[in-house]
Design a protein around this motif. Structure first.
Motif, short mmCIF file in Angstrom:
data_model
loop_
_atom_site.label_atom_id
_atom_site.label_comp_id
_atom_site.label_asym_id
_atom_site.label_seq_id
_atom_site.Cartn_x
_atom_site.Cartn_y
_atom_site.Cartn_z
N ASN A 120 0.79 -1.24 0.00
CA ASN A 120 0.00 0.00 0.00
C ASN A 120 0.82 1.28 0.00
OD1 ASN A 120 -2.47 -1.37 0.07
ND2 ASN A 120 -2.31 -1.59 2.29
N ARG A 121 2.07 1.21 -0.43
CA ARG A 121 2.88 2.45 -0.51
C ARG A 121 2.76 3.08 -1.91
NH1 ARG A 121 5.10 -1.06 2.51
NH2 ARG A 121 6.03 -0.47 4.49
N ASP A 122 3.23 4.35 -2.00
CA ASP A 122 3.28 5.00 -3.32
C ASP A 122 4.58 4.66 -4.02
OD1 ASP A 122 0.94 6.23 -2.77
OD2 ASP A 122 1.91 8.03 -1.92
N SER A 123 5.45 3.96 -3.31
CA SER A 123 6.79 3.69 -3.85
C SER A 123 6.93 2.22 -4.18
CB SER A 123 7.83 4.07 -2.79
OG SER A 123 7.61 3.29 -1.63
N VAL A 124 7.99 1.92 -4.97
CA VAL A 124 8.24 0.54 -5.35
C VAL A 124 9.75 0.29 -5.31
CG1 VAL A 124 8.29 1.08 -7.83
CG2 VAL A 124 7.69 -1.23 -7.10
N ALA A 125 10.12 -0.93 -4.94
CA ALA A 125 11.54 -1.32 -4.92
C ALA A 125 11.84 -2.01 -6.24
CB ALA A 125 11.78 -2.28 -3.76
N ILE A 126 12.97 -1.64 -6.86
CA ILE A 126 13.27 -2.17 -8.20
C ILE A 126 14.76 -2.52 -8.33
CG2 ILE A 126 13.20 0.23 -9.01
CD1 ILE A 126 12.59 -0.79 -11.78
N ARG A 127 15.00 -3.64 -9.01
CA ARG A 127 16.39 -4.10 -9.19
C ARG A 127 16.55 -4.79 -10.55
NH1 ARG A 127 20.52 -7.89 -7.94
NH2 ARG A 127 19.30 -9.71 -7.34
N PHE A 128 17.73 -4.58 -11.12
CA PHE A 128 18.11 -5.22 -12.39
C PHE A 128 19.26 -6.18 -12.06
CE2 PHE A 128 19.74 -4.13 -17.00
CZ PHE A 128 19.56 -5.46 -17.37
N PRO A 129 18.96 -7.47 -11.87
CA PRO A 129 20.01 -8.40 -11.48
C PRO A 129 21.03 -8.66 -12.60
CG PRO A 129 17.94 -9.58 -11.79
CD PRO A 129 17.64 -8.13 -11.99
N SER A 130 22.25 -8.99 -12.21
CA SER A 130 23.29 -9.25 -13.22
C SER A 130 23.35 -10.72 -13.62
CB SER A 130 24.66 -8.80 -12.71
OG SER A 130 24.99 -9.54 -11.55
N ASN A 131 22.75 -11.59 -12.80
CA ASN A 131 22.78 -13.02 -13.14
C ASN A 131 22.07 -13.25 -14.48
OD1 ASN A 131 21.32 -15.75 -13.15
ND2 ASN A 131 22.88 -16.03 -11.58
N ARG A 132 22.75 -13.92 -15.41
CA ARG A 132 22.21 -14.07 -16.77
C ARG A 132 20.94 -14.89 -16.83
NH1 ARG A 132 22.96 -13.02 -21.57
NH2 ARG A 132 22.59 -15.11 -22.39
N ILE A 133 20.85 -15.86 -15.95
CA ILE A 133 19.65 -16.71 -15.97
C ILE A 133 18.44 -15.86 -15.55
CG2 ILE A 133 18.57 -18.79 -15.01
CD1 ILE A 133 21.57 -19.68 -14.37
N ALA A 134 18.62 -15.07 -14.49
CA ALA A 134 17.54 -14.18 -14.04
C ALA A 134 17.17 -13.20 -15.14
CB ALA A 134 17.96 -13.44 -12.78
N GLN A 135 18.19 -12.60 -15.75
CA GLN A 135 17.95 -11.60 -16.81
C GLN A 135 17.14 -12.18 -17.96
OE1 GLN A 135 21.53 -9.88 -18.39
NE2 GLN A 135 21.92 -8.70 -16.54
N ARG A 136 17.56 -13.33 -18.45
CA ARG A 136 16.90 -13.90 -19.63
C ARG A 136 15.50 -14.39 -19.29
NH1 ARG A 136 17.54 -11.33 -23.04
NH2 ARG A 136 16.92 -12.85 -24.61
N LEU A 137 15.36 -14.99 -18.10
CA LEU A 137 14.03 -15.46 -17.67
C LEU A 137 13.04 -14.30 -17.69
CD1 LEU A 137 12.37 -17.83 -16.21
CD2 LEU A 137 12.98 -16.64 -14.09
N ILE A 138 13.43 -13.17 -17.09
CA ILE A 138 12.51 -12.04 -16.94
C ILE A 138 12.31 -11.33 -18.28
CG2 ILE A 138 12.06 -9.88 -15.71
CD1 ILE A 138 13.95 -11.07 -13.46
N ALA A 139 13.38 -11.20 -19.06
CA ALA A 139 13.26 -10.53 -20.36
C ALA A 139 12.36 -11.34 -21.30
CB ALA A 139 14.64 -10.32 -20.98
N LEU A 140 12.58 -12.65 -21.34
CA LEU A 140 11.78 -13.48 -22.25
C LEU A 140 10.33 -13.58 -21.79
CD1 LEU A 140 14.25 -16.38 -23.09
CD2 LEU A 140 13.39 -14.62 -24.64
N CYS A 141 10.13 -13.53 -20.49
CA CYS A 141 8.78 -13.58 -19.94
C CYS A 141 8.03 -12.30 -20.34
CB CYS A 141 8.92 -13.74 -18.43
SG CYS A 141 7.52 -13.31 -17.49
N GLY A 142 8.77 -11.18 -20.48
CA GLY A 142 8.18 -9.95 -21.01
C GLY A 142 7.57 -9.05 -19.95
N VAL A 143 7.45 -9.55 -18.74
CA VAL A 143 6.83 -8.77 -17.66
C VAL A 143 7.79 -8.79 -16.47
CG1 VAL A 143 4.81 -8.61 -16.12
CG2 VAL A 143 4.55 -9.56 -18.42
N PRO A 144 7.98 -7.64 -15.80
CA PRO A 144 8.84 -7.65 -14.61
C PRO A 144 8.32 -8.64 -13.56
CG PRO A 144 8.40 -5.40 -15.29
CD PRO A 144 7.51 -6.29 -16.13
N VAL A 145 9.23 -9.08 -12.71
CA VAL A 145 8.92 -10.17 -11.77
C VAL A 145 9.17 -9.71 -10.34
CG1 VAL A 145 9.72 -12.47 -11.05
CG2 VAL A 145 9.38 -11.98 -13.49
N ALA A 146 8.15 -9.80 -9.50
CA ALA A 146 8.31 -9.50 -8.08
C ALA A 146 8.88 -10.75 -7.42
CB ALA A 146 6.96 -9.15 -7.45
#
Ligand code: AMP
Ligand code: MG
Length: 348
Positions: A120-146
């Protein structure tokens, strides 16, 4: 639920073509939970546009609902699905320097971001991980992942595939890999106010951050955490763990450890197993005193100590240890991050 497990080496160049990996990205997109490696700890992910799946994260972990989640992106463009169009100038400078990597920024959230993510906050926590598996999983999925850490709430974060056993049956997929680069959670910086503030110390040290943010607000000691989730019990094994206060001289430190070990669990049953978590510099003193001890690694390599910490805390329970002592660290550089976690693990 029948959890499927998939092993991917970070060095593999072909995992993106594997049929299993593609099925996993599709399932994630369709609202299934996926555990995946990052350079910090394993994350338990759900896409941000699937409300039921987001709520399932809290159920699977037993996480308090007011503890907000970090949203992970797989490519920079995805930030616009999460934050307002006008982030502060400093965000661009910092993200250029520290992303992809183990730093999380708190920013004003874009409209439509679920309150389940932000508590319920107006703010959001955001991170761009460097691990390639995480990067490709999220990029190919097309939607950011909580994705919070993939452990039962309160327990030490998972850093090795064997730590994910407890989540089997609660998620659709587990992607396993080699040891993680840092093995400790990200540094969190709030960019909501004029002056940035450190909310949680992590792999990128306060000293490093201050090179770019000289006026960074750091609460004294940083062990009284100020990220909202840090008020909860954290990083605690079932074993009772007590701190051996840090002193520079290794012999003095070990002598104090040996004295404290004798008093440990005195009111408890003498049959109960005890252990001591030490470092390479002091292990021989404890061995000579016939104390059952486990080393976190050498003090001169605090990155190794940090990446072993959660595993060693879990080993206590695996070995049926009832009470344990852990050596303290100087609260400087990465020692601040290590002590932040150690102090939570030793507070009941
Ligand atoms: P975890 O993913 O379990 O390592 O925890 C994420 C941390 O980020 C918790 O301590 C949260 O309280 C913190 N966090 C997430 N979103 C926000 C936010 N909008 N403002 C401040 N802290 C946040
Ligand atoms: Mg966590």
């Amino acid at each position: 639920m029948d959890t499927k497990t998939l092993y991917i080496s970070v060095n593999s160049s072909e995992f993106e073509q594997s049929e299993e990996f593609l099925r996993c990205t599709k399932d994630l997109r369709a609202g299934k939970l996926v555990i995946f490696p990052t350079e910090t700890v394993y994350g338990l992910g759900a896409v941000i546009n699937h409300e039921e799946s987001l709520q399932e994260i809290f159920r699977a972990k037993g996480r308090p609902s007011d503890n907000p989640l970090i949203v992970h992106i797989g490519e920079m463009e995805q930030i616009w699905q999460i934050i307002e169009r006008d982030p502060p100038e400093l965000f661009w400078k910092l993200s250029e320097r520290f992303w992809p990597g183990p730093v999380t920024f708190i920013l004003k959230k874009a409209k439509g971001i679920s309150e389940t993510i932000t508590g319920n906050r107006d703010s959001v926590a955001i991170r761009f991980p460097s691990n390639r598996i995480a990067q490709r999983l999220i990029a190919l999925c097309g939607v950011p992942v909580a994705a919070p850490s993939a452990n039962i709430s309160g327990y030490p974060s998972p850093t090795r595939p064997e730590h994910l056993e407890e989540m089997k049956g609660r998620v659709q997929w587990i992607i396993e890999t080699e040891p993680l680069e840092f093995g400790i959670e990200s540094t969190i910086i709030s960019l909501l106010e004029e002056t940035p503030a450190l909310l949680r110390p992590g792999p990128v040290t306060t000293e490093k951050l201050k090179e770019m943010i000289p006026d960074l607000i750091v609460k004294k000691g940083m062990t009284e955490a100020i990220a909202p989730g840090m008020k909860y019990k954290h990083y605690s094994p079932n074993a009772e763990v007590k701190l051996i206060p840090w002193v520079r001289d290794k012999q003095e430190l070990a002598e104090m450890g040996i004295r404290m070990f004798k008093d440990l669990c005195q009111d408890g049953n003498s049959e109960q197993k005890k252990a001591l978590i030490c470092t390479d510099e002091t292990i021989s003193y404890y061995k000579n005193a016939n104390i059952d001890c486990i080393s976190l690694g050498p003090r001169e390599d605090l990155y190794r100590v940090a990446s072993n910490l959660f595993h060693v805390l879990r080993v206590l329970d695996k070995n049926g240890i009832h009470c344990a002592l852990i050596e303290g660290f100087e609260e400087k550089g990465l020692g601040i991050t290590i002590m932040n976690r150690v102090k939570k693990a030793t507070s009941k």
